[in-house]
Design a protein around this motif. Structure first.
Motif, PDB file in Angstrom:
ATOM      1  N   UNK A 104      39.858 -81.446 -28.206  1.00  0.00           N
ATOM      2  CA  UNK A 104      40.705 -80.812 -27.192  1.00  0.00           C
ATOM      3  C   UNK A 104      42.171 -80.938 -27.591  1.00  0.00           C
ATOM      4  N   UNK A 105      42.555 -82.131 -28.075  1.00  0.00           N
ATOM      5  CA  UNK A 105      43.935 -82.309 -28.546  1.00  0.00           C
ATOM      6  C   UNK A 105      44.212 -81.358 -29.696  1.00  0.00           C
ATOM      7  N   UNK A 106      43.239 -81.222 -30.557  1.00  0.00           N
ATOM      8  CA  UNK A 106      43.369 -80.319 -31.695  1.00  0.00           C
ATOM      9  C   UNK A 106      43.672 -78.903 -31.220  1.00  0.00           C
ATOM     10  N   UNK A 107      42.918 -78.474 -30.198  1.00  0.00           N
ATOM     11  CA  UNK A 107      43.162 -77.139 -29.639  1.00  0.00           C
ATOM     12  C   UNK A 107      44.555 -77.040 -29.035  1.00  0.00           C
ATOM     13  N   UNK A 108      45.002 -78.128 -28.384  1.00  0.00           N
ATOM     14  CA  UNK A 108      46.326 -78.106 -27.762  1.00  0.00           C
ATOM     15  C   UNK A 108      47.416 -77.940 -28.815  1.00  0.00           C
ATOM     16  N   UNK A 109      47.270 -78.650 -29.943  1.00  0.00           N
ATOM     17  CA  UNK A 109      48.263 -78.503 -31.012  1.00  0.00           C
ATOM     18  C   UNK A 109      48.250 -77.085 -31.565  1.00  0.00           C
ATOM     19  N   UNK A 129      38.333 -87.137 -36.329  1.00  0.00           N
ATOM     20  CA  UNK A 129      37.241 -87.548 -35.453  1.00  0.00           C
ATOM     21  C   UNK A 129      35.915 -86.961 -35.928  1.00  0.00           C
ATOM     22  N   UNK A 130      35.934 -86.298 -37.101  1.00  0.00           N
ATOM     23  CA  UNK A 130      34.689 -85.846 -37.694  1.00  0.00           C
ATOM     24  C   UNK A 130      34.250 -84.447 -37.320  1.00  0.00           C
ATOM     25  N   UNK A 131      35.123 -83.661 -36.705  1.00  0.00           N
ATOM     26  CA  UNK A 131      34.743 -82.298 -36.351  1.00  0.00           C
ATOM     27  C   UNK A 131      35.607 -81.326 -37.150  1.00  0.00           C
ATOM     28  N   UNK A 132      34.972 -80.502 -37.975  1.00  0.00           N
ATOM     29  CA  UNK A 132      35.719 -79.493 -38.721  1.00  0.00           C
ATOM     30  C   UNK A 132      36.101 -78.380 -37.757  1.00  0.00           C
ATOM     31  N   UNK A 133      37.360 -77.970 -37.813  1.00  0.00           N
ATOM     32  CA  UNK A 133      37.828 -76.979 -36.848  1.00  0.00           C
ATOM     33  C   UNK A 133      38.349 -75.725 -37.554  1.00  0.00           C
ATOM     34  N   UNK A 134      37.398 -74.833 -37.882  1.00  0.00           N
ATOM     35  CA  UNK A 134      37.777 -73.548 -38.482  1.00  0.00           C
ATOM     36  C   UNK A 134      38.326 -72.645 -37.378  1.00  0.00           C
ATOM     37  N   UNK A 135      38.065 -73.010 -36.119  1.00  0.00           N
ATOM     38  CA  UNK A 135      38.463 -72.176 -34.994  1.00  0.00           C
ATOM     39  C   UNK A 135      39.934 -72.296 -34.629  1.00  0.00           C
ATOM     40  N   UNK A 136      40.719 -73.027 -35.438  1.00  0.00           N
ATOM     41  CA  UNK A 136      42.147 -73.191 -35.134  1.00  0.00           C
ATOM     42  C   UNK A 136      42.833 -71.846 -34.939  1.00  0.00           C
ATOM     43  N   UNK A 179      35.461 -89.712 -27.638  1.00  0.00           N
ATOM     44  CA  UNK A 179      36.559 -89.630 -28.597  1.00  0.00           C
ATOM     45  C   UNK A 179      36.568 -88.277 -29.300  1.00  0.00           C
ATOM     46  N   UNK A 180      35.365 -87.809 -29.636  1.00  0.00           N
ATOM     47  CA  UNK A 180      35.311 -86.512 -30.317  1.00  0.00           C
ATOM     48  C   UNK A 180      35.832 -85.416 -29.392  1.00  0.00           C
ATOM     49  N   UNK A 181      35.401 -85.458 -28.145  1.00  0.00           N
ATOM     50  CA  UNK A 181      35.884 -84.471 -27.181  1.00  0.00           C
ATOM     51  C   UNK A 181      37.400 -84.514 -27.105  1.00  0.00           C
ATOM     52  N   UNK A 223      41.752 -75.272 -24.054  1.00  0.00           N
ATOM     53  CA  UNK A 223      40.511 -74.679 -23.543  1.00  0.00           C
ATOM     54  C   UNK A 223      39.624 -74.246 -24.696  1.00  0.00           C
ATOM     55  N   UNK A 224      40.246 -73.617 -25.708  1.00  0.00           N
ATOM     56  CA  UNK A 224      39.493 -73.244 -26.909  1.00  0.00           C
ATOM     57  C   UNK A 224      38.889 -74.484 -27.552  1.00  0.00           C
ATOM     58  N   UNK A 225      39.689 -75.570 -27.598  1.00  0.00           N
ATOM     59  CA  UNK A 225      39.191 -76.819 -28.160  1.00  0.00           C
ATOM     60  C   UNK A 225      38.017 -77.357 -27.364  1.00  0.00           C
ATOM     61  N   UNK A 226      38.111 -77.223 -26.040  1.00  0.00           N
ATOM     62  CA  UNK A 226      37.026 -77.694 -25.181  1.00  0.00           C
ATOM     63  C   UNK A 226      35.734 -76.945 -25.507  1.00  0.00           C
ATOM     64  N   UNK A 227      35.858 -75.629 -25.696  1.00  0.00           N
ATOM     65  CA  UNK A 227      34.685 -74.828 -26.037  1.00  0.00           C
ATOM     66  C   UNK A 227      34.100 -75.292 -27.370  1.00  0.00           C
ATOM     67  N   UNK A 228      34.977 -75.521 -28.337  1.00  0.00           N
ATOM     68  CA  UNK A 228      34.528 -75.976 -29.651  1.00  0.00           C
ATOM     69  C   UNK A 228      33.824 -77.329 -29.534  1.00  0.00           C
ATOM     70  N   UNK A 229      34.416 -78.202 -28.723  1.00  0.00           N
ATOM     71  CA  UNK A 229      33.825 -79.533 -28.540  1.00  0.00           C
ATOM     72  C   UNK A 229      32.458 -79.417 -27.873  1.00  0.00           C
TER      73      UNK A 229
END
Lengths: 421, 384
Positions: A266-271, A78-85, A260-262, A118-124
Motif C-alpha cells: 500500500x505504501x508502495x502504491x502511495x509513493x 517486503x517481497x512483492x514485485x510491483x510491475x503495477x507501479x 507487513x506485506x500489505x 488504492x491501487x497498491x491495496x488491490x495489488x496486495x
C-alpha cells in the motif's frame, strides 16, 4: 540529488570494483566527475551540462522516477514485485489533478497518494491474499487503472470545458509553491555567467538546486531519506525487510507477514501515486491520458540499478532524470556528453590497467575510443538515441553488475500463511 | 490406496474428470461474469444504462460486419497471445513482445518495400524477416538471462524502450523511410510491393484476412510442439520445476535461449497481418500496446492454444463492439478497457480460488474415503 546527477559518468564502472563504495570514495568520484565536466566545458566552450537550467530540469525529471522507484523499493523489500507501479502512477496523476482542481493542489498531492494506495491495496489483495503471481497481477493493474481513469474523465471532464478541460484532459489546477533563495540565486547565476573553470560549474549546479525548486522535490528527497531510516534503522523496517528475505523465518519469529506485506505494498502504491501527482500537479497542471509515459517501469529500473537501496535508487533516478531532461534541451549538450563519457571511460581503462585487469581495461579503452571517434566525426546526437540512453546504460549496468546486485531473497515468491509452523 | 470395488473406482474417476472440466471452465466464466457486474456498476454509477450498452455491443458483435472485424482483430491478438504464452509455458515473462513485434514489422515493411519477388517467395521472405528480427531482439534478453543472470522482466522492459528508439532512428527519412515522402507530416516506410499482399476472403460482412489461417497454423504448431516433441516436454518440465528438469538432464540454459527466441519470433509476426492485409506500410498508425494485450490474452487463455483462441476472440469482440458505444447512445468506449482489465485480474484470482477449491474437494474426498475404510475395518473387527 544534484550529486547523483554529476556522479553519472563514473557510475557505470563503479560496481565492477572490488572495494566497497564508501562515502569518501563517492565524494572523490563526484569531485573527479565535476572536474572532468568542467574541463570538457572549458575545452569545448559548451557549459550546458552544468547550466542551472539543466540541473533544475534534471531534478524535476528525476522526482517522478525516484518516487516510483521508492514505491518499488518498499514493495520489493517486503517481497512483492510491483510491475503495477505504472498503473498506480496513473491513479496518482488522475486523482492528483482532479482533487487539485476541486480543492487545492496540496490536497491534490494527498489524493494522488491515496489513489495510488488504492491501487497498491488491490495489488496486495491479489498477490498476498489470493497468492496470484506478482507480475500477472501487475500487468492486470496496468491495464485496469488507466482504463478506469480514461473512462471516468471521458464522462466528467465534459462538464468542465468552461474551466479549461478537454476530452482527455482535466481542468488545470493551481500551482504548488516553488522555492528560490533570493540573494543566493542571483549571485550564483552571476558567477555561472562568467564561465570560470570549475567555479562556474559548481555555481550552476548549486544555482539549479536553489532556483525555482518545487517543494515537492524537497518532500521527495525527504521521503527517500526517511525511507532509509525507517527500513534500515528501526525494528519495523527490519521486520518488513525480513518478509522479503525469508518470510517463513519471519513468521516463526512472530512477525505477521501478511500485515507487513500489505503495509509495504500500500505504501508502495502511495509513493507511485505521489510520483503521478507530481506529473499532473508540478510538471504539468492537468491530467492527460498517457501522461506517465512508462515512468513507472523506469522507476523500477532505477531501483534495480541502485541495488534495491535508497541511495542507489537516488543515483539511478538522477541518471534517468538527467538523460530524460537532456532530450528537451539543447542537442549540443548531449554531444558534449559523449566526450565526457569517452574521457571517463578512458580514465576507467587506466584504473583497470593499474589494477592489472587488462581485459576490462581493453574493453573500456575500446568503448572510450569509439565514443571519442563518434564525438569527433559527428556534430550532434540524434534525438531517439538520447531518449534511449538511460535504458541502454541500465542494460549495460545490469549485464556488468548482475552478480553484484542482490535482490531480496524471497522477492516475487508467493508466500502462504502457516508455512513457518 | 487400493479401492475395494473396481466398478466404484471407475465411476469415481469419471465423475472427478467431469468435475475437473467444470472447474477449469468455472474460472474464466466467473471472471467474465464478475467483470460484467463491475462494469455494470461503473456504468450505472455514472448514470448510464448498462444493459443498453451491452445490447449495443452484442448487436454489433453478432452482425456480419462486426463478426469479420472481430475475426480479423482476433487473428492479431491470437498471434500476440501465442507469443507471450510460449514464454509463460517456461516461466519466462517475455514482457518484450511489444518491442519485438514493432521491430519485426518495421523490418518486414522495409524489405517488402525494397524487394519485389513473386508472391510465393516474397511473402515467406517477409514472414521470415519479421520472425528473425523479433527472435534476435528477444535473444538479447535470453542471452542476458543465461549468461549474466539478468531477470528477463526488467531486460525486456528496457529493450521495449530501446526498440522504440531504434524504430525512431530507422524511420528518419532516407533510412527505412523514403527520403521524399508523399505525406510530409507522417513518417512512414514506403508501401510494400504488390506481390507482398496476403490473400483475403471477401464475405458479406467485409474482407476477412487470409492470415487467420497462418494464425491457426501457429496454434496447431504450438500445440504439436508442446505435446508431441521432446522440446515441448522439456519446456513444460522446465516450466514446472527448473531444478527437477535440470536433474533429469535438460539443458536449461539452452531451453531459455530457444524459448525466448521462439517467443520473439512469434512476436515478430504480430504486426504482419496488419501490414500485408490492411495498411501496407509501417508508420504512426501501427497499433501500440499489442504486446501487453498479448500477455492478457495468454493469461486469460491459460497459455493453451485453444484457450488463447477463445480469449483472443473475447478481447477482439470487446474492442470491435466497443467502437460502437459512442455512436449509439453516448457511452464512453473506454469502458472496454475497464472490462479487459477486470477480466484479467478476475481470471487470475478466479483460477487461484478454483484451484484451492479443487484441492480442498480432493482432500475432503480422500479424507472421506479413508474414514470409510477405517469404519469398514472397525466393523469387520467388531464382527470378528
Amino acid at each position: 540529488m544534484s550529486t547523483a546527477t554529476t556522479a553519472r559518468p563514473k557510475t557505470p564502472g563503479a560496481p565492477t570494483k572490488k572495494s566497497k563504495i564508501t562515502w569518501p570514495i563517492v565524494l572523490l568520484l563526484i569531485a573527479g566527475a565535476l572536474v572532468l565536466v568542467s574541463a570538457v566545458g572549458a575545452a569545448t566552450g559548451n557549459h550546458g551540462l552544468t547550466a542551472s537550467g539543466q540541473i533544475n530540469a534534471a531534478l524535476g525529471a528525476a522526482v517522478p522516477i525516484a518516487m516510483a522507484g521508492l514505491g518499488g523499493l518498499w514493495s520489493e523489500r517486503a517481497g512483492v514485485v510491483n510491475i503495477g507501479l505504472e498503473g498506480m502512477m496513473v491513479a496518482g496523476t488522475f486523482c492528483g489533478a482532479w482533487v487539485g482542481f476541486l480543492v487545492n493542489p496540496w490536497v491534490g498531492l494527498l489524493a494522488g497518494m491515496a489513489g495510488g494506495a488504492l491501487g497498491g491495496l488491490l495489488h496486495a489483495l491479489v498477490t498476498v491474499t489470493f497468492g496470484v503471481d506478482h507480475i500477472v497481477s501487475g500487468v492486470g493493474i496496468n491495464l485496469l487503472i488507466p482504463g478506469i481513469c480514461a473512462y471516468v474523465n471521458r464522462i466528467y471532464y465534459r462538464d468542465y470545458v468552461a474551466n479549461g478541460a478537454g476530452a482527455n484532459q482535466s481542468p488545470p489546477a493551481d500551482s504548488l509553491p516553488t522555492i528560490t533563495i533570493p540573494g543566493l540565486s542571483d549571485w550564483l547565476n552571476d558567477i555561472e555567467g562568467h564561465h570560470w573553470f570549475l567555479v562556474s560549474d559548481v555555481a550552476g549546479i548549486v544555482g539549479g538546486v536553489v532556483t525555482d525548486l518545487s517543494v515537492v522535490i524537497l518532500i521527495a528527497a525527504a521521503l527517500i531519506v526517511a525511507s532509509y531510516f525507517l527500513l534500515w534503522r528501526t525494528v519495523f523496517g527490519l521486520r518488513l525487510r525480513s518478509c522479503g528475505e525469508n518470510p517463513t523465518a519471519a513468521e516463526s519469529l512472530g512477525v505477521n507477514v501478511y500485515k507487513y506485506k500489505y503495509f509495504a505494498v500500500i505504501a508502495s502504491g502511495a509513493f507511485a501515486g505521489l510520483a503521478g501527482a507530481y506529473l499532473s500537479l508540478v510538471a504539468a497542471h492537468f491530467y492527460k491520458d498517457g501522461q506517465t509515459q512508462g515512468r513507472g517501469f523506469i522507476g523500477l529500473a532505477a531501483m534495480i540499478f541502485g541495488n534495491w537501496m535508497p541511495g542507489g535508487l537516488a543515483v539511478g533516478s538522477g541518471l534517468f532524470g538527467f538523460t530524460d531532461s537532456l532530450q528537451l534541451r539543447d542537442a549540443d549538450n548531449v554531444h558534449v556528453l559523449l566526450l565526457v563519457i569517452a574521457l571517463a571511460m578512458g580514465l576507467l581503462a587506466m584504473w583497470h590497467g593499474y589494477r592489472r585487469k587488462y581485459t576490462t581495461a581493453v574493453i573500456s579503452l575500446v568503448v572510450a575510443g569509439g565514443l571519442g571517434l563518434w564525438y569527433a566525426l559527428t556534430d550532434s546526437v540524434e534525438r531517439p538515441l538520447i531518449v534511449a540512453t538511460p535504458y541502454v546504460i541500465t542494460l549495460v549496468v545490469l549485464a556488468l553488475a548482475s552478480q553484484r546486485l542482490r535482490p531480496p531473497k524471497a522477492d516475487g515468491q508467493i508466500y502462504r500463511k502457516g508455512e513457518g509452523k | 490406496m487400493t479401492s475395494p470395488n473396481p466398478a466404484a473406482k471407475r465411476s469415481f474417476a469419471s465423475r472427478f474428470d467431469g468435475e475437473k472440466i467444470l472447474l477449469a471452465l468455472a474460472a474464466p466464466v466467473l471472471a467474465v461474469l464478475l467483470s460484467l457486474v463491475i462494469c455494470s456498476a461503473l456504468l450505472a454509477v455514472s448514470g448510464k444504462d448498462p444493459f443498453d450498452a451491452f445490447d449495443v455491443m452484442i448487436r454489433y458483435g453478432t452482425a456480419s460486419d462486426g463478426q469479420v472485424l472481430t475475426l480479423n482483430r482476433a487473428t492479431v491478438y491470437y498471434v500476440a497471445g501465442c507469443a507471450a504464452a510460449f514464454g509463460f509455458r517456461m516461466n519466462l515473462f517475455n514482457i518484450g513482445v511489444e518491442g519485438q513485434y514493432r521491430l519485426g514489422v518495421l523490418f518486414a515493411a522495409y524489405v517488402g518495400s525494397q524487394v519485389d519477388l513473386p508472391s510465393f517467395i516474397q511473402i515467406p521472405l517477409l514472414l521470415v524477416t519479421a520472425m528473425l528480427v523479433g527472435g534476435l531482439w528477444a535473444s538479447v534478453a535470453g542471452l542476458l538471462k543465461v549468461y549474466r543472470g539478468v531477470s528477463e522482466v526488467i531486460s525486456t522492459i528496457m529493450l521495449n524502450a530501446i526498440a522504440t528508439a531504434v524504430v525512431g532512428l530507422l524511420l528518419i527519412p532516407g533510412r527505412f523511410a523514403p527520403a521524399k515522402s508523399a505525406n510530409a507530416n507522417a513518417i512512414q516506410t514506403a508501401p510494400v510491393s504488390e506481390s507482398s499482399h496476403f490473400f483475403s476472403i471477401e464475405t458479406a460482412g467485409g474482407t476477412l484476412w487470409g492470415f487467420i489461417f497462418v494464425a491457426i497454423l501457429i496454434g496447431v504448431l504450438f500445440q504439436f510442439t508442446l505435446t508431441r516433441t521432446r522440446f515441448g516436454f522439456d519446456l513444460r518440465a522446465t516450466g514446472r520445476s527448473e531444478t527437477a528438469a535440470k536433474a533429469s538432464g535438460v539443458n536449461v540454459k539452452r531451453m531459455v535461449l530457444t524459448s525466448m527466441a521462439v517467443s520473439g519470433a512469434i512476436a515478430g509476426l504480430i504486426g504482419i497481418p496488419e501490414l500485408l492485409q490492411s495498411s501496407f506500410y509501417f508508420g504512426q498508425s501501427i497499433q501500440l500496446n499489442l504486446g501487453f494485450i498479448g500477455i492478457s490474452v495468454a493469461l486469460l487463455g491459460r497459455n493453451s492454444p485453444i484457450g488463447i483462441a477463445f480469449s483472443a476472440l473475447l478481447f477482439a469482440f470487446l474492442d470491435v463492439s466497443g467502437t460502437q458505444l459512442p455512436l449509439h447512445g453516448d457511452y464512453p468506449q473506454e469502458i472496454v478497457l475497464v472490462m479487459q482489465g477486470t477480466i484479467v485480474i478476475c481470471v487470475v484470482v478466479a483460477y487461484e480460488l478454483v484451484r484451492r477449491y479443487g484441492l480442498k474437494r480432493q482432500q475432503q474426498k480422500v479424507g472421506a474415503e479413508l474414514a470409510a475404510q477405517a469404519a469398514a475395518a472397525a466393523n469387520k473387527e467388531v464382527a470378528a
